[in-house]
Design an enzyme around this catalytic site. Structure first.
Site, PDB file in Angstrom:
ATOM      1  N   LYS A 131     -11.885  -4.972  -6.051  1.00 63.90           N
ATOM      2  CA  LYS A 131     -12.928  -3.950  -5.831  1.00 63.90           C
ATOM      3  C   LYS A 131     -13.052  -3.053  -7.058  1.00 63.90           C
ATOM      4  O   LYS A 131     -12.061  -2.716  -7.686  1.00 63.90           O
ATOM      5  CB  LYS A 131     -12.562  -3.099  -4.618  1.00 63.90           C
ATOM      6  CG  LYS A 131     -13.551  -1.943  -4.425  1.00 63.90           C
ATOM      7  CD  LYS A 131     -13.623  -1.467  -3.027  1.00 63.90           C
ATOM      8  CE  LYS A 131     -12.451  -0.572  -2.678  1.00 63.90           C
ATOM      9  NZ  LYS A 131     -12.466  -0.300  -1.233  1.00 63.90           N
ATOM     10  N   ASP A 159       0.853  -1.203   0.000  1.00 65.01           N
ATOM     11  CA  ASP A 159       0.000   0.000   0.000  1.00 65.01           C
ATOM     12  C   ASP A 159       0.885   1.249   0.000  1.00 65.01           C
ATOM     13  O   ASP A 159       2.023   1.221   0.468  1.00 65.01           O
ATOM     14  CB  ASP A 159      -0.919   0.040   1.235  1.00 65.01           C
ATOM     15  CG  ASP A 159      -2.149   0.921   0.990  1.00 65.01           C
ATOM     16  OD1 ASP A 159      -3.258   0.346   0.856  1.00 65.01           O
ATOM     17  OD2 ASP A 159      -2.009   2.154   0.895  1.00 65.01           O
TER      18      ASP A 159
HETATM   19  C1  LIG Z   1     -10.125   0.776   1.107  1.00 67.59           C
HETATM   20  S1  LIG Z   1      -8.404   0.892   1.395  1.00 67.59           S
HETATM   21  C2  LIG Z   1      -7.952  -0.800   1.678  1.00 67.59           C
HETATM   22  C3  LIG Z   1      -8.431  -1.363   3.002  1.00 67.59           C
HETATM   23  C4  LIG Z   1      -7.785  -2.709   3.308  1.00 67.59           C
HETATM   24  N1  LIG Z   1      -8.279  -3.758   2.443  1.00 67.59           N
HETATM   25  C5  LIG Z   1      -7.988  -3.159   4.745  1.00 67.59           C
HETATM   26  O1  LIG Z   1      -8.569  -4.221   4.946  1.00 67.59           O
HETATM   27  O2  LIG Z   1      -7.534  -2.479   5.671  1.00 67.59           O
HETATM   28  C6  LIG Z   1      -7.769   1.210  -0.211  1.00 67.59           C
HETATM   29  C7  LIG Z   1      -6.259   1.374  -0.268  1.00 67.59           C
HETATM   30  O3  LIG Z   1      -5.783   1.372  -1.631  1.00 67.59           O
HETATM   31  C8  LIG Z   1      -4.530   2.024  -1.608  1.00 67.59           C
HETATM   32  N2  LIG Z   1      -4.012   2.338  -2.935  1.00 67.59           N
HETATM   33  C9  LIG Z   1      -4.613   3.046  -3.915  1.00 67.59           C
HETATM   34  N3  LIG Z   1      -3.796   3.186  -4.981  1.00 67.59           N
HETATM   35  C10 LIG Z   1      -2.652   2.531  -4.671  1.00 67.59           C
HETATM   36  C11 LIG Z   1      -1.410   2.332  -5.370  1.00 67.59           C
HETATM   37  N4  LIG Z   1      -1.221   2.827  -6.603  1.00 67.59           N
HETATM   38  N5  LIG Z   1      -0.443   1.596  -4.778  1.00 67.59           N
HETATM   39  C12 LIG Z   1      -0.636   1.084  -3.520  1.00 67.59           C
HETATM   40  N6  LIG Z   1      -1.783   1.264  -2.800  1.00 67.59           N
HETATM   41  C13 LIG Z   1      -2.778   1.974  -3.372  1.00 67.59           C
HETATM   42  C14 LIG Z   1      -4.820   3.260  -0.763  1.00 67.59           C
HETATM   43  O4  LIG Z   1      -3.624   3.834  -0.260  1.00 67.59           O
HETATM   44  C15 LIG Z   1      -5.749   2.700   0.322  1.00 67.59           C
HETATM   45  O5  LIG Z   1      -5.068   2.451   1.529  1.00 67.59           O
END
Ligand SMILES: C[S@@+](CC[C@H](N)C(=O)[O-])C[C@H]1O[C@@H](n2cnc3c(N)ncnc32)[C@H](O)[C@@H]1O
Length: 163
Positions: A108, A29
């Site tokens: 998702k 992440d």
């Molecule tokens: C809804 S949260 C995930 C929650 C996680 N599944 C949990 O159970 O705690 C979505 C995540 O996608 C990450 N994200 C979005 N684009 C990203 C990228 N290009 N590289 C890494 N992480 C990314 C965001 O930083 C965010 O923390």
């Protein structure tokens, strides 16, 4: 299992329990992942970054790829769904190198954009593909999940025929 967009780490924690002590969860992440089970390797970085990709590929190929990744939302529904679809498409693309033959994918995607087109592609690449909205999603939430079971690597190397 590979957990893309894993912070703060609930899915990582849950997955680590499912794979057991001999399994491995690799989580990535942009934000720090708080959950650090013993059988998990955690990377802070952008999954579009080739160096990060190389690190996660070094533990693969995976039996399961999860992506709960979401773009930073702007409030512009059209822009947000487009960005979400781009991430989902990227996760599908990564399967070619990161997912085992017969493996599974959960991704998702924000509803109202490309989910039907991606579902069609998912059904070409997996034995089974469907959309699934968990009961735990808030009623007003527009997120849903694409689930592909039984990856067919061969299919990813052939292109769909158009009439
Ligand atoms: C809804 S949260 C995930 C929650 C996680 N599944 C949990 O159970 O705690 C979505 C995540 O996608 C990450 N994200 C979005 N684009 C990203 C990228 N290009 N590289 C890494 N992480 C990314 C965001 O930083 C965010 O923390």
């Amino acid at each position: 299992m590979l957990d893309l967009g894993a912070a703060p780490g609930s899915w990582t924690q849950f997955s680590a329990g499912r794979v057991g002590p001999h399994g491995l969860v690799v989580a990535v992440d942009l934000s720090p992942i708080n959950s650090r089970p013993e059988n998990a390797v955690v990377y802070t970085g952008d999954f579009y970054d080739p160096d990060v990709l190389q690190s996660i590929a070094s533990h693969g190929p995976y039996n399961v790829v999860l992506s709960d990744a979401a773009p930073a939302t702007t409030g512009n529904r059209s822009l947000d769904t487009t960005r979400s679809a781009a991430i989902a498409e990227y996760a599908l693309y990564l399967c070619d190198t990161l997912l085992c033959e017969g493996g599974h994918l959960v991704v998702k995607i924000f509803q109202g954009g490309e989910e039907q087109a991606l579902l069609k592609e998912l059904r070409r690449l997996f034995q089974t593909g469907r959309l699934f909205k968990p009961k735990a999603c808030r009623a007003e939430s527009f997120e849903t999940y694409l689930i592909g079971l039984g990856y067919k690597k061969e299919a990813s190397h052939s292109h769909e025929k158009h009439d």
